[in-house]
Design an enzyme around this catalytic site. Structure first.
Site, PDB file in Angstrom:
ATOM      1  N   LYS A 157      24.884   2.387 -61.514  1.00  0.00           N
ATOM      2  CA  LYS A 157      23.684   2.851 -62.233  1.00  0.00           C
ATOM      3  C   LYS A 157      22.448   1.966 -62.017  1.00  0.00           C
ATOM      4  O   LYS A 157      21.328   2.448 -62.097  1.00  0.00           O
ATOM      5  CB  LYS A 157      23.962   2.939 -63.737  1.00  0.00           C
ATOM      6  CG  LYS A 157      24.791   4.154 -64.144  1.00  0.00           C
ATOM      7  CD  LYS A 157      24.894   4.219 -65.662  1.00  0.00           C
ATOM      8  CE  LYS A 157      25.576   5.475 -66.124  1.00  0.00           C
ATOM      9  NZ  LYS A 157      25.563   5.614 -67.593  1.00  0.00           N
TER      10      LYS A 157
ATOM     11  N   SER B 228      37.186  13.357 -64.462  1.00  0.00           N
ATOM     12  CA  SER B 228      35.774  13.503 -64.840  1.00  0.00           C
ATOM     13  C   SER B 228      35.548  14.791 -65.611  1.00  0.00           C
ATOM     14  O   SER B 228      36.068  15.852 -65.253  1.00  0.00           O
ATOM     15  CB  SER B 228      34.912  13.512 -63.581  1.00  0.00           C
ATOM     16  OG  SER B 228      33.652  14.054 -63.884  1.00  0.00           O
TER      17      SER B 228
ATOM     18  N   GLY C 267      24.859  -0.857 -71.253  1.00  0.00           N
ATOM     19  CA  GLY C 267      24.094   0.220 -70.627  1.00  0.00           C
ATOM     20  C   GLY C 267      23.742   1.342 -71.586  1.00  0.00           C
ATOM     21  O   GLY C 267      22.590   1.808 -71.610  1.00  0.00           O
TER      22      GLY C 267
HETATM   23  P1  NAP Z   1      28.875  -1.716 -71.254  1.00  0.00           P
HETATM   24  O1  NAP Z   1      27.561  -1.777 -70.566  1.00  0.00           O
HETATM   25  O2  NAP Z   1      30.052  -2.404 -70.637  1.00  0.00           O
HETATM   26  O3  NAP Z   1      28.653  -2.293 -72.750  1.00  0.00           O
HETATM   27  C1  NAP Z   1      29.745  -2.447 -73.633  1.00  0.00           C
HETATM   28  C2  NAP Z   1      29.251  -2.956 -74.972  1.00  0.00           C
HETATM   29  O4  NAP Z   1      30.374  -3.000 -75.877  1.00  0.00           O
HETATM   30  C3  NAP Z   1      28.676  -4.373 -74.926  1.00  0.00           C
HETATM   31  O5  NAP Z   1      27.646  -4.479 -75.880  1.00  0.00           O
HETATM   32  C4  NAP Z   1      29.895  -5.227 -75.338  1.00  0.00           C
HETATM   33  O6  NAP Z   1      29.540  -6.470 -75.913  1.00  0.00           O
HETATM   34  C5  NAP Z   1      30.510  -4.338 -76.399  1.00  0.00           C
HETATM   35  N1  NAP Z   1      31.926  -4.622 -76.622  1.00  0.00           N
HETATM   36  C6  NAP Z   1      32.966  -4.235 -75.832  1.00  0.00           C
HETATM   37  N2  NAP Z   1      34.130  -4.666 -76.376  1.00  0.00           N
HETATM   38  C7  NAP Z   1      33.810  -5.340 -77.518  1.00  0.00           C
HETATM   39  C8  NAP Z   1      34.574  -6.011 -78.511  1.00  0.00           C
HETATM   40  N3  NAP Z   1      35.906  -6.070 -78.448  1.00  0.00           N
HETATM   41  N4  NAP Z   1      33.920  -6.578 -79.554  1.00  0.00           N
HETATM   42  C9  NAP Z   1      32.560  -6.505 -79.646  1.00  0.00           C
HETATM   43  N5  NAP Z   1      31.788  -5.890 -78.724  1.00  0.00           N
HETATM   44  C10 NAP Z   1      32.403  -5.312 -77.670  1.00  0.00           C
HETATM   45  O7  NAP Z   1      29.343  -0.207 -71.482  1.00  0.00           O
HETATM   46  P2  NAP Z   1      28.424   1.096 -71.674  1.00  0.00           P
HETATM   47  O8  NAP Z   1      28.210   1.724 -70.347  1.00  0.00           O
HETATM   48  O9  NAP Z   1      27.276   0.741 -72.533  1.00  0.00           O
HETATM   49  O10 NAP Z   1      29.447   2.056 -72.462  1.00  0.00           O
HETATM   50  C11 NAP Z   1      29.770   1.798 -73.822  1.00  0.00           C
HETATM   51  C12 NAP Z   1      30.439   3.039 -74.416  1.00  0.00           C
HETATM   52  O11 NAP Z   1      29.508   4.125 -74.357  1.00  0.00           O
HETATM   53  C13 NAP Z   1      31.676   3.508 -73.637  1.00  0.00           C
HETATM   54  O12 NAP Z   1      32.647   3.915 -74.572  1.00  0.00           O
HETATM   55  C14 NAP Z   1      31.172   4.723 -72.848  1.00  0.00           C
HETATM   56  O13 NAP Z   1      32.193   5.678 -72.598  1.00  0.00           O
HETATM   57  C15 NAP Z   1      30.142   5.286 -73.828  1.00  0.00           C
HETATM   58  N6  NAP Z   1      29.106   6.128 -73.198  1.00  0.00           N
HETATM   59  C16 NAP Z   1      28.996   7.413 -73.633  1.00  0.00           C
HETATM   60  C17 NAP Z   1      28.044   8.249 -73.083  1.00  0.00           C
HETATM   61  C18 NAP Z   1      27.943   9.678 -73.572  1.00  0.00           C
HETATM   62  O14 NAP Z   1      27.318  10.500 -72.875  1.00  0.00           O
HETATM   63  N7  NAP Z   1      28.483   9.999 -74.719  1.00  0.00           N
HETATM   64  C19 NAP Z   1      27.165   7.775 -72.089  1.00  0.00           C
HETATM   65  C20 NAP Z   1      27.283   6.434 -71.689  1.00  0.00           C
HETATM   66  C21 NAP Z   1      28.270   5.616 -72.242  1.00  0.00           C
HETATM   67  P3  NAP Z   1      29.323  -7.784 -74.967  1.00  0.00           P
HETATM   68  O15 NAP Z   1      27.953  -7.628 -74.375  1.00  0.00           O
HETATM   69  O16 NAP Z   1      29.453  -8.917 -75.893  1.00  0.00           O
HETATM   70  O17 NAP Z   1      30.410  -7.740 -73.924  1.00  0.00           O
END
Ligand code: NAP
Length: 288
Positions: free
Chosen positions: A73, A22, A137
């Site tokens: 969450k 983390s 998310g």
């Molecule tokens: P999540 O809820 O699982 O959502 C993932 C998203 O990515 C969904 O829209 C999914 O589409 C899409 N996706 C995944 N693989 C794909 C592929 N091969 N082709 C097309 N679409 C794809 O995850 P999350 O929590 O939103 O996190 C997403 C990213 O944000 C992660 O990398 C995480 O580390 C990052 N993040 C960063 C911060 C920061 O502070 N910088 C904060 C939060 C999250 P489907 O709905 O079709 O599955």
């Protein structure tokens, strides 16, 4: 870490499961130490079914709050005494504060993103057209926040179009009608790019270890578009690198991560933390 732990030490914890490496723990403890605060942050694995007991226990112990991560969450919302309006609209909590025996949940992913956006892009969301890639998310947090901050329109494009439609419907009915769901089809994306000011990748495409994967066809971008990625490992994703080659302004997920931490810190302490120190610690941890 050089924090003296005693009976007055206020505790903070990240609740998720499983928790691996983390960045949060180093970032917050460096800030507490720098500011001479008698507080400590640690990691504890909690399964969704144990969240109710965990929160009740934290309220009886010397906890000031904590953060929440996958898969907790959404689930945690039912165990908190109060939830901010923003977190309710987003549908998820990533930070909570405990004060006088009561717990209050908030969401700093969207506000953290826009703190970094305003600093790095030198502009605000007000009046802009956003193209948000993804509907998970992170997308919910940044999209809701963009609309709350006055975005003119948000395109929400997702592989599973039903999720884009559900998020657009939430925004259109609960905030204001300005969200348009899109399938991941080239012609639809190209048409949306005609009036887009800001692109935000919120999918996990391009995240370590698949760092050569590209979340968007960059031939559809133009140099006037501000390109943002919420992925923080690596900091400069393939999308960010390609956008920079085109001359676009860019905003990385590392700065969003640091800024959501800054916003959490402010919720717990009502103080401004040392953002540079938090940034240095996060980048050093990522470099390992
Ligand atoms: P999540 O809820 O699982 O959502 C993932 C998203 O990515 C969904 O829209 C999914 O589409 C899409 N996706 C995944 N693989 C794909 C592929 N091969 N082709 C097309 N679409 C794809 O995850 P999350 O929590 O939103 O996190 C997403 C990213 O944000 C992660 O990398 C995480 O580390 C990052 N993040 C960063 C911060 C920061 O502070 N910088 C904060 C939060 C999250 P489907 O709905 O079709 O599955």
């Amino acid at each position: 870490m050089n924090i003296e732990i005693n009976v007055k030490t206020v505790l903070y914890a990240l609740l998720g499961c499983p928790l691996g490496h983390s960045l949060s723990v180093h970032m917050y403890n460096a800030a507490f130490e720098h500011m001479g605060l008698n507080k400590i942050y640690f990691l504890t694995e909690v399964k969704p079914e144990d969240l109710g007991v965990a929160i009740e226990g934290m309220k009886k112990l010397h906890f000031g709050g904590g953060n929440v991560t996958i898969p907790n969450k959404v689930e945690i919302m039912k165990y908190l005494d109060e939830i901010s309006e923003e977190a309710r609209l987003i549908g998820a909590v990533n930070v909570f504060k405990i004060e006088n025996g009561k717990s209050k949940g908030s969401n700093t992913d969207g506000s953290g993103f826009f703190r970094s956006f305003e600093k790095d892009a030198g502009t605000t969301a007000d009046g802009k057209v956003f193209f948000v890639n993804g509907a998970g998310g992170a997308s919910r947090a940044v999209t809701v926040e963009a609309v709350l901050r006055g975005a003119q329109k948000v395109y929400i494009c997702n592989r599973t179009v039903a999720k884009a439609e559900a998020l657009a419907n939430d925004i259109n009915t609960k905030i204001r009608p300005c969200a348009i769901p899109l399938p991941r089809e080239r012609e639809k994306i190209a048409a949306a790019m005609e009036d887009t000011d800001v692109v935000i990748n919120t999918t996990s495409i391009g995240m370590y270890p698949r760092v050569d994967d590209l979340s968007l066809d960059v031939s559809l971008l133009n140099p006037n578009i501000i390109v943002c990625d919420v992925i923080y490992n690596p900091e400069r994703t393939k999308l960010i690198q390609e956008a920079e080659k085109l001359g676009c302004k860019t905003v990385t997920g590392v700065n969003m991560f640091i800024c959501q931490g800054v916003e959490s810190f402010k919720i717990w302490t009502d103080m401004d933390p040392p953002i540079d120190i938090m940034g240095n610690v996060v980048r050093a941890a990522l470099a390992k």
